[in-house]
Structure formats: C-alpha cells, structure tokens
Design a protein around this motif. Structure first.
Motif, PDB file in Angstrom:
ATOM      1  N   UNK A 121       5.066  -3.234 -12.201  1.00  0.00           N
ATOM      2  CA  UNK A 121       6.467  -3.351 -11.826  1.00  0.00           C
ATOM      3  C   UNK A 121       6.737  -2.500 -10.591  1.00  0.00           C
ATOM      4  N   UNK A 122       7.593  -3.001  -9.697  1.00  0.00           N
ATOM      5  CA  UNK A 122       7.933  -2.206  -8.513  1.00  0.00           C
ATOM      6  C   UNK A 122       8.740  -0.971  -8.879  1.00  0.00           C
ATOM      7  N   UNK A 123       9.216  -0.906 -10.106  1.00  0.00           N
ATOM      8  CA  UNK A 123       9.962   0.277 -10.540  1.00  0.00           C
ATOM      9  C   UNK A 123       9.033   1.431 -10.905  1.00  0.00           C
ATOM     10  N   UNK A 124       7.744   1.146 -11.022  1.00  0.00           N
ATOM     11  CA  UNK A 124       6.781   2.210 -11.289  1.00  0.00           C
ATOM     12  C   UNK A 124       6.385   2.893  -9.985  1.00  0.00           C
ATOM     13  N   UNK A 125       5.911   4.113 -10.099  1.00  0.00           N
ATOM     14  CA  UNK A 125       5.457   4.839  -8.923  1.00  0.00           C
ATOM     15  C   UNK A 125       5.368   6.321  -9.210  1.00  0.00           C
ATOM     16  N   UNK A 126       4.732   7.030  -8.308  1.00  0.00           N
ATOM     17  CA  UNK A 126       4.581   8.465  -8.502  1.00  0.00           C
ATOM     18  C   UNK A 126       5.923   9.195  -8.420  1.00  0.00           C
ATOM     19  N   UNK A 127       6.925   8.564  -7.804  1.00  0.00           N
ATOM     20  CA  UNK A 127       8.266   9.146  -7.802  1.00  0.00           C
ATOM     21  C   UNK A 127       8.886   9.098  -9.195  1.00  0.00           C
ATOM     22  N   UNK A 128       8.694   7.983  -9.909  1.00  0.00           N
ATOM     23  CA  UNK A 128       9.165   7.908 -11.292  1.00  0.00           C
ATOM     24  C   UNK A 128       8.451   8.956 -12.143  1.00  0.00           C
ATOM     25  N   UNK A 129       7.152   9.130 -11.902  1.00  0.00           N
ATOM     26  CA  UNK A 129       6.412  10.154 -12.628  1.00  0.00           C
ATOM     27  C   UNK A 129       6.955  11.549 -12.372  1.00  0.00           C
ATOM     28  N   UNK A 130       7.336  11.822 -11.126  1.00  0.00           N
ATOM     29  CA  UNK A 130       7.912  13.130 -10.802  1.00  0.00           C
ATOM     30  C   UNK A 130       9.226  13.340 -11.539  1.00  0.00           C
ATOM     31  N   UNK A 131      10.036  12.299 -11.596  1.00  0.00           N
ATOM     32  CA  UNK A 131      11.300  12.387 -12.321  1.00  0.00           C
ATOM     33  C   UNK A 131      11.057  12.679 -13.801  1.00  0.00           C
ATOM     34  N   UNK A 132      10.095  11.977 -14.381  1.00  0.00           N
ATOM     35  CA  UNK A 132       9.781  12.225 -15.795  1.00  0.00           C
ATOM     36  C   UNK A 132       9.253  13.647 -15.993  1.00  0.00           C
ATOM     37  N   UNK A 133       8.465  14.143 -15.051  1.00  0.00           N
ATOM     38  CA  UNK A 133       7.922  15.499 -15.172  1.00  0.00           C
ATOM     39  C   UNK A 133       9.036  16.534 -15.229  1.00  0.00           C
ATOM     40  N   UNK A 134      10.016  16.400 -14.353  1.00  0.00           N
ATOM     41  CA  UNK A 134      11.142  17.333 -14.346  1.00  0.00           C
ATOM     42  C   UNK A 134      11.894  17.258 -15.674  1.00  0.00           C
ATOM     43  N   UNK A 163       0.821  -1.210   0.000  1.00  0.00           N
ATOM     44  CA  UNK A 163       0.000   0.000   0.000  1.00  0.00           C
ATOM     45  C   UNK A 163       0.850   1.254   0.000  1.00  0.00           C
ATOM     46  N   UNK A 164       2.181   1.064  -0.100  1.00  0.00           N
ATOM     47  CA  UNK A 164       3.041   2.246  -0.172  1.00  0.00           C
ATOM     48  C   UNK A 164       4.343   1.876  -0.846  1.00  0.00           C
ATOM     49  N   UNK A 165       4.812   2.773  -1.703  1.00  0.00           N
ATOM     50  CA  UNK A 165       6.099   2.594  -2.372  1.00  0.00           C
ATOM     51  C   UNK A 165       6.953   3.812  -2.079  1.00  0.00           C
ATOM     52  N   UNK A 166       7.999   3.608  -1.314  1.00  0.00           N
ATOM     53  CA  UNK A 166       8.871   4.724  -0.964  1.00  0.00           C
ATOM     54  C   UNK A 166       9.794   5.052  -2.130  1.00  0.00           C
ATOM     55  N   UNK A 167      10.086   6.333  -2.351  1.00  0.00           N
ATOM     56  CA  UNK A 167      10.981   6.700  -3.449  1.00  0.00           C
ATOM     57  C   UNK A 167      12.333   6.004  -3.325  1.00  0.00           C
ATOM     58  N   UNK A 168      12.808   5.489  -4.455  1.00  0.00           N
ATOM     59  CA  UNK A 168      14.123   4.870  -4.549  1.00  0.00           C
ATOM     60  C   UNK A 168      14.289   3.696  -3.586  1.00  0.00           C
ATOM     61  N   UNK A 169      13.164   3.079  -3.190  1.00  0.00           N
ATOM     62  CA  UNK A 169      13.272   1.921  -2.314  1.00  0.00           C
ATOM     63  C   UNK A 169      13.708   0.703  -3.114  1.00  0.00           C
ATOM     64  N   UNK A 170      14.247  -0.284  -2.432  1.00  0.00           N
ATOM     65  CA  UNK A 170      14.735  -1.495  -3.072  1.00  0.00           C
ATOM     66  C   UNK A 170      13.813  -2.645  -2.690  1.00  0.00           C
ATOM     67  N   UNK A 171      12.672  -2.747  -3.382  1.00  0.00           N
ATOM     68  CA  UNK A 171      11.706  -3.786  -3.069  1.00  0.00           C
ATOM     69  C   UNK A 171      12.246  -5.149  -3.482  1.00  0.00           C
ATOM     70  N   UNK A 172      11.970  -6.174  -2.663  1.00  0.00           N
ATOM     71  CA  UNK A 172      12.463  -7.516  -2.954  1.00  0.00           C
ATOM     72  C   UNK A 172      11.724  -8.132  -4.130  1.00  0.00           C
ATOM     73  N   UNK A 173      10.423  -7.880  -4.249  1.00  0.00           N
ATOM     74  CA  UNK A 173       9.621  -8.448  -5.327  1.00  0.00           C
ATOM     75  C   UNK A 173       9.836  -7.662  -6.621  1.00  0.00           C
ATOM     76  N   UNK A 174       9.511  -8.314  -7.740  1.00  0.00           N
ATOM     77  CA  UNK A 174       9.602  -7.644  -9.040  1.00  0.00           C
ATOM     78  C   UNK A 174       8.325  -6.886  -9.385  1.00  0.00           C
ATOM     79  N   UNK A 175       7.194  -7.344  -8.825  1.00  0.00           N
ATOM     80  CA  UNK A 175       5.905  -6.728  -9.122  1.00  0.00           C
ATOM     81  C   UNK A 175       5.148  -6.511  -7.817  1.00  0.00           C
ATOM     82  N   UNK A 176       4.178  -5.611  -7.877  1.00  0.00           N
ATOM     83  CA  UNK A 176       3.353  -5.371  -6.700  1.00  0.00           C
ATOM     84  C   UNK A 176       1.903  -5.197  -7.112  1.00  0.00           C
TER      85      UNK A 176
END
Length: 303
Positions: A205-218, A180-193
């Motif tokens: 993919x655990x690599x997706x998240x609103x932090x990735x979206x923020x990076x793309x926005x910048x 229920x939460x994905x911390x920015x730049x966290x190292x999740x053990x699973x590949x998917x959530x």
C-alpha cells in the motif's frame, strides 16, 4: 497502539533513541543474518535504557528469528523492551527477554489476497530460479533473491518481475506504480506501489513507508512514557530517509545515518552521517558501517 509491556522500566528522557532499518544496517544483505557483535551492542544499548526500535520492511517472523532470539540468547535482561515495526508500518510487536508480545496488524493496509496468490504462482512458474515468494509477510507481497544467485543476475531478472507484477496489478483492477522513493505525507495517485531494493521487491500500500514506521515508533515510546532527547535513524536506501524526514517535520531532533551512500546523499534540513564521519573508509558500508555506529553509541552512552 501497543500498551507498555509488564515489568518494563526505562528512563523517561533518554539521550538517544535508535530507529533502525534491518537489511543493510543490522543484517547483512549477503547472508541475511546479524553479526554477534551487533547483537551484543544492541543488547547493551537497550539494557542501558536507550530505546531500540526496528523499522523494517521485513516480517515479524524474520525479526523474531534473526534479531529477537539472538538478543535474548545474548543476555537481554528482564524489563528491557525492544519494539519492532515490520512491513513498513503495517505490522508491529514488542519483545522482552520472555519473548514476543502480541502481533498487531493494520488490515486496511494489506495487499488483496487474490493478487498475492497470483504473484506466488507467477514466481513459482517463471522466476523460481532467481527469487522466492516470502510466505512470512502478512500485509505486503514480497519476493527476494535466493542466496545462491548472484546479485547482478537477480537485479536483471528483477526488472522483468517488476514489469510483470505491475501488469498483474492492472489485471486485478488495482492501481499501482513502480516507485523508488516515498516522500513523507505525500499524496500518491496509485493505491499500491512496487518498491524494488537490491535484494527484493516489496509490493505494498502507498500508505506504508518508513515515515509511518517512525510515527508508530514515537507512539510506542509515548505509551511507555518515554520522550527521547534526540533520535538517530539508520538506513541503506533513499526510502529510509523518510524516517528522519518525518521526525524532523514533527519537531524531533534527529540525525540520519546512511550506511550505503553510493546513491548520493541528498540535501536535508538535518545532519546526515556516513562511515567517513567515524574516520572509516568509503568502502565501509552496510552492516559494517551500521555496526561501527552502534559500537560508537555504546561506547559513548554505556561504556
């Protein structure tokens, strides 16, 4: 990253940039559409050179239908560019009054097709009375509550679906977790959530998240030569804080607006605002709160 769209002109250092979740702050979680007054304020802000970027789990098709088309119909002027980061960073595109530009997708972030096909079959056979399979997603696998189903009934059924979807991951030899939460730049053990929301479950993919979206926005704004003086991020869930977390971590001035603070407002190193900061009641949430903040920014920055 997307190159600047032809003919676009913007202030190089706007006072604010807006990074907006869509479901909740912009689109009603009940009707799934966007109020005309919110569309009008989005057009006014974008036209005045305030960058408007959507950072959503929704598909590009949803953004085109529910946001882009109404904004163009409301008189979005030539030269105004709006960016849409969809599926939590896996897909992105930009649009002007002339329509959408190319769709970009990071194929490495897509859920395996065979798994998605099995989820589609599972929904059709076992869960079709409460939810539907979102055929518009390109990288994620998502199911969503039917509009004619009560939210309480859906949420009860969602728990069963989530358990089945997680078990199905194992049968496909994929590692996944219900989060229920994905911390920015966290190292999740699973590949998917599996990320359940109040109206859907996203499998991603655990690599997706609103932090990735923020990076793309910048990056999208940098490609236009735009460096905002400050950011406002807007969301309705704990996972949306990852937008502001990433921006703050990367030395951007940011305030986060929580339009559904019932989950509790966490302690953050940046300011967190709710509808009460506008003098509104605690019962003003979702797109009512999101619309109020958009209106306040339009009045302050555009007039």
């Amino acid at each position: 990253m997307t190159a600047p769209m032809p003919g676009a002109t913007h202030p190089a250092t706007p006072a604010l940039a807006l990074l907006l979740d869509v479901d909740g702050p912009v689109a009603s979680p009940v009707t799934r559409d966007v109020k005309p007054e919110i569309i009008a304020d989005l057009v006014s802000l974008a036209s005045a050179g305030i960058p408007v970027i959507f950072n959503t789990g929704r598909s590009d098709a949803f953004i085109r239908e529910q946001v882009m088309v109404p904004m163009i119909a409301a008189g979005m002027p030539t030269g105004t560019v709006v960016h849409a980061i969809c599926e939590k960073g896996a897909v992105w595109f930009s649009y002007t009054s002339g329509g959408p530009g190319p769709i970009h997708m990071d194929h490495e972030l897509a859920v395996p097709k065979a798994y998605g096909d099995d989820v589609r079959r599972m929904v059709a056979e076992d869960y079709a009375a409460h939810m539907f399979f979102d055929e518009t997603k390109r990288a994620m696998v998502s199911v969503e509550q039917h509009l004619d189903v009560s939210n309480d009934d859906y949420l009860a059924e969602q728990k069963l679906f989530d358990a089945d979807a997680l078990e199905l991951m194992g049968r496909h030899g994929l590692s996944a977790a219900l989060l229920d939460h994905h911390a920015p730049e966290s190292d999740d053990a699973a590949d998917y959530r599996l990320d359940p929301t109040i109206i859907s479950t996203d499998i991603e993919s655990v690599r997706l998240g609103k932090d990735l979206g923020a990076s793309r926005a910048v990056e999208l704004l940098a490609a236009q030569g735009i460096t905002p003086q400050a950011w406002r991020t807007v969301g309705d869930s704990r996972t949306d804080y990852a937008m502001a977390d990433w921006l703050h971590h990367n030395d951007h001035s940011v305030k986060h607006i929580d339009v559904r603070p019932a989950d509790g407002v966490p302690n953050k190193p940046y300011d967190v605002l709710t509808a009460t900061d506008l003098g509104l009641g605690e019962d003003v949430i979702h797109d009512d709160a999101g619309g109020a903040f958009l209106r306040s920014w339009r009045e302050a920055l555009v007039g």
